[in-house]
Design a protein around this motif. Structure first.
Motif, short mmCIF file in Angstrom:
data_model
loop_
_atom_site.label_atom_id
_atom_site.label_comp_id
_atom_site.label_asym_id
_atom_site.label_seq_id
_atom_site.Cartn_x
_atom_site.Cartn_y
_atom_site.Cartn_z
N LYS A 68 77.64 -17.12 38.04
CA LYS A 68 77.00 -15.46 37.71
C LYS A 68 77.64 -14.82 38.66
CE LYS A 68 73.08 -16.37 34.89
NZ LYS A 68 71.41 -15.98 34.99
N GLU A 69 77.60 -15.35 40.01
CA GLU A 69 78.07 -14.48 41.12
C GLU A 69 78.42 -15.17 42.34
OE1 GLU A 69 76.09 -10.50 43.81
OE2 GLU A 69 75.03 -11.82 42.41
N VAL A 70 79.31 -14.71 43.30
CA VAL A 70 79.82 -15.46 44.23
C VAL A 70 79.55 -14.30 45.57
CG1 VAL A 70 81.55 -16.67 45.82
CG2 VAL A 70 81.51 -17.07 43.34
N LYS A 71 78.77 -14.70 46.34
CA LYS A 71 78.17 -13.79 47.44
C LYS A 71 79.29 -14.64 48.89
CE LYS A 71 73.85 -12.14 45.79
NZ LYS A 71 72.73 -12.07 45.83
N ILE A 72 79.73 -13.58 49.41
CA ILE A 72 80.69 -14.16 50.51
C ILE A 72 80.41 -13.57 51.90
CG2 ILE A 72 82.88 -14.84 49.20
CD1 ILE A 72 84.12 -12.12 49.93
N ASP A 73 79.01 -12.54 51.98
CA ASP A 73 78.94 -11.89 53.17
C ASP A 73 78.81 -12.98 54.46
OD1 ASP A 73 78.55 -9.61 51.66
OD2 ASP A 73 76.53 -9.62 51.38
N CYS A 74 78.19 -14.27 54.12
CA CYS A 74 78.17 -15.02 55.16
C CYS A 74 79.48 -15.51 55.72
CB CYS A 74 77.19 -16.38 54.61
SG CYS A 74 75.39 -15.77 54.46
N LEU A 75 80.34 -15.78 54.73
CA LEU A 75 81.54 -16.21 55.08
C LEU A 75 82.26 -15.28 56.01
CD1 LEU A 75 82.85 -17.94 51.94
CD2 LEU A 75 81.98 -19.11 53.95
N GLN A 76 82.35 -13.81 55.65
CA GLN A 76 83.03 -12.68 56.11
C GLN A 76 82.50 -12.84 57.80
OE1 GLN A 76 82.32 -9.87 53.07
NE2 GLN A 76 84.54 -9.84 52.63
N LYS A 77 81.07 -12.93 57.95
CA LYS A 77 80.35 -12.69 59.08
C LYS A 77 80.87 -13.86 59.88
CE LYS A 77 75.78 -11.92 61.06
NZ LYS A 77 75.75 -13.02 62.07
N SER A 78 80.94 -14.81 59.47
CA SER A 78 81.55 -16.11 60.22
C SER A 78 82.66 -15.82 60.81
CB SER A 78 81.28 -17.44 59.31
OG SER A 78 81.70 -18.55 60.00
N PHE A 79 83.89 -15.27 59.76
CA PHE A 79 85.07 -15.23 60.36
C PHE A 79 85.02 -14.14 61.35
CE2 PHE A 79 86.69 -16.57 55.71
CZ PHE A 79 86.95 -17.89 56.07
N SER A 80 84.12 -12.87 61.19
CA SER A 80 84.27 -11.94 62.20
C SER A 80 83.71 -12.44 63.24
CB SER A 80 83.35 -10.85 61.78
OG SER A 80 82.01 -11.13 61.88
N GLU A 81 83.33 -13.57 63.57
CA GLU A 81 82.38 -14.13 64.63
C GLU A 81 83.41 -15.24 65.40
OE1 GLU A 81 78.56 -15.29 63.65
OE2 GLU A 81 77.53 -13.40 63.64
N SER A 84 87.55 -20.09 62.04
CA SER A 84 88.89 -19.61 61.67
C SER A 84 89.15 -20.55 60.26
CB SER A 84 89.87 -20.18 62.41
OG SER A 84 89.72 -21.64 62.86
N VAL A 85 88.34 -21.60 60.04
CA VAL A 85 88.22 -22.26 58.77
C VAL A 85 86.95 -22.43 58.10
CG1 VAL A 85 88.84 -24.67 57.56
CG2 VAL A 85 90.24 -23.69 59.33
N ALA A 86 86.68 -21.94 57.04
CA ALA A 86 85.34 -22.21 56.21
C ALA A 86 85.56 -23.23 55.15
CB ALA A 86 85.10 -21.03 55.41
N ILE A 87 84.68 -24.32 54.97
CA ILE A 87 84.83 -25.48 54.20
C ILE A 87 83.74 -25.27 53.25
CG2 ILE A 87 84.89 -27.96 53.94
CD1 ILE A 87 85.93 -27.66 57.19
N VAL A 88 83.88 -25.11 52.13
CA VAL A 88 82.79 -24.86 51.16
C VAL A 88 82.80 -25.84 49.94
CG1 VAL A 88 82.11 -23.27 49.35
CG2 VAL A 88 83.28 -22.13 51.13
N ALA A 89 81.78 -26.45 49.90
CA ALA A 89 81.48 -27.57 49.13
C ALA A 89 81.71 -26.93 47.36
CB ALA A 89 79.83 -28.31 48.97
N GLY A 90 82.67 -27.81 47.06
CA GLY A 90 83.22 -27.46 45.45
C GLY A 90 82.10 -27.99 44.59
N PHE A 91 82.29 -27.55 43.26
CA PHE A 91 81.76 -28.40 42.04
C PHE A 91 80.15 -28.00 42.05
CE2 PHE A 91 79.48 -32.50 41.42
CZ PHE A 91 79.79 -32.76 40.01
N GLN A 92 79.66 -27.03 42.70
CA GLN A 92 78.23 -26.91 42.86
C GLN A 92 77.98 -25.36 43.01
OE1 GLN A 92 76.32 -27.38 47.21
NE2 GLN A 92 77.70 -29.38 46.65
N GLY A 93 76.79 -24.94 42.43
CA GLY A 93 75.95 -23.79 42.59
C GLY A 93 74.34 -23.87 42.75
N VAL A 94 73.82 -22.82 42.69
CA VAL A 94 72.50 -22.74 42.53
C VAL A 94 71.69 -21.92 41.88
CG1 VAL A 94 72.31 -20.78 44.70
CG2 VAL A 94 70.61 -22.53 44.43
#
Length: 337
Positions: A68-81, A84-94
């Motif tokens: 339904k929705e993918v929120k990326i605020d946490c990822l963007q904050k992590s990059f700004s801090e 350099s590499v975000a590893i997101v678990a595939g195949f799953q949601g909540v």
């Protein structure tokens, strides 16, 4: 573990399927952590993320959930801090604080959904093959790797048995006009681009030939509209209808048997294969159908069912002839290209 869960229960209720998804998603979670640790050990600032941490929000259709929705605020904050590499678990949601999964091959869906969220125009998908081939090279060693293929053709190949990309990942890419680049994890290769039809430079009479043995043919003494209505109403997938027969999938057959009961006269043939010939505009070119019939006749292979669309012709045959037919069709169409 997944097999143990299936032995314990038929996994027929939503609560059980929810727990099943927890089991299924364990591998991706472990892999993410291991990869993050490995990258960190060589000086790369990497961080792993699970679906609930972003979150990737889905519906509650466990084991086949849709995003339904993918929120990326946490990822963007992590990059700004400094990450350099975000590893997101595939195949799953909540959904409602419960893990959900997207079905077999669902990591493709995750990565394309993230590409949409980040508004990128190209999404690279690394697999165990170096691109999309005209057919399975394990069956036909002369199969040719395609430089590019249209969304529509790739979608039909995926739905017809090719296991390179999940069909829903292609649908998402098509909807948002994202170029998919299928590449090899193990060797350098330009791979195959999945593009809008107008952007595909190389056009072929037949783009690909697939085969699947995941189908079941149900033959009825009298196939009525009432029976068809009840089958479809029970969410049983009907792929083809031919005279008094229909084709469904092996994963739906138990539900179909339960629905049909003992009051309807029918037989089940699960020793079949579906061969699909795919290419833009093939049904408007009589040479394609002529070639199919000629190869069937030459090999004395009985055609149990057939269906056509603008870019696909599918036929049902006995499973024992599948590889022979794929080889002969591929050779036949290669000589016409």
């Amino acid at each position: 573990m997944a097999l143990q869960a299936q032995h314990i229960s038929s996994l027929s209720c939503q609560q059980e399927l929810s727990e099943y998804d927890v089991i299924l998603s364990a591998g991706e979670q472990i892999s993410c952590g291991l990869l993050a640790i490995t990258l960190q050990s060589i000086g790369i600032n990497a961080k792993s993320w699970l679906a609930w941490q972003l979150p990737i929000v889905t519906d509650d259709f466990y084991s086949e959930s849709k995003i339904k929705e993918v929120k990326i605020d946490c990822l963007q904050k992590s990059f700004s801090e400094g990450c350099s590499v975000a590893i997101v678990a595939g195949f799953q949601g909540v959904c409602n604080n419960r893990l959900t999964t997207f079905g077999r091959g669902g990591s493709d869906i995750s990565v394309v959904a993230l590409a949409v969220a980040f508004n990128v125009k190209t999404c690279e998908i690394f697999t165990d093959v170096d691109g999309i081939y005209t057919t399975d090279p394990k069956i036909v060693p002369k199969a040719r790797r395609l430089k590019s293929i249209s969304y529509d053709e790739m979608l039909e190949m995926s739905l017809s048995g090719a296991k390179i990309l999940h069909n829903r990942s292609i649908q998402i890419a098509m909807r948002h006009n994202i170029k998919l680049q299928v590449l090899s994890t193990f060797k350098e290769s330009e791979g195959t681009s999945v593009l809008p039809n107008n952007d595909v430079l190389e056009k072929h009479l037949v783009t690909g030939i697939t085969y699947s043995t995941n189908e079941v043919l149900i033959a009825f003494t009298d196939l009525t509209l009432h029976i068809l209505k009840d089958i479809v109403g029970a969410n049983i997938r009907v792929d083809m209808i031919h005279n008094a027969s229909l084709v469904t999938t092996k994963c739906d057959i138990d539900q179909a048997k339960k629905l049909l009961g003992n009051n309807i006269d029918y037989t089940i043939n699960d020793s079949i294969a579906k061969i699909s010939i795919i290419g833009i505009g093939i049904t408007s070119n009589t040479a394609v159908m002529y070639n199919i019939f000629k190869v069937l006749e030459r090999n004395k292979i009985e055609m149990l069912a057939i269906s056509t669309s603008e870019i696909k012709i599918s036929i049902i045959i006995k499973k024992e002839y599948a590889e022979v037919l794929v080889k002969d069709l591929h050779d036949s169409f290669a000589s016409l290209s």
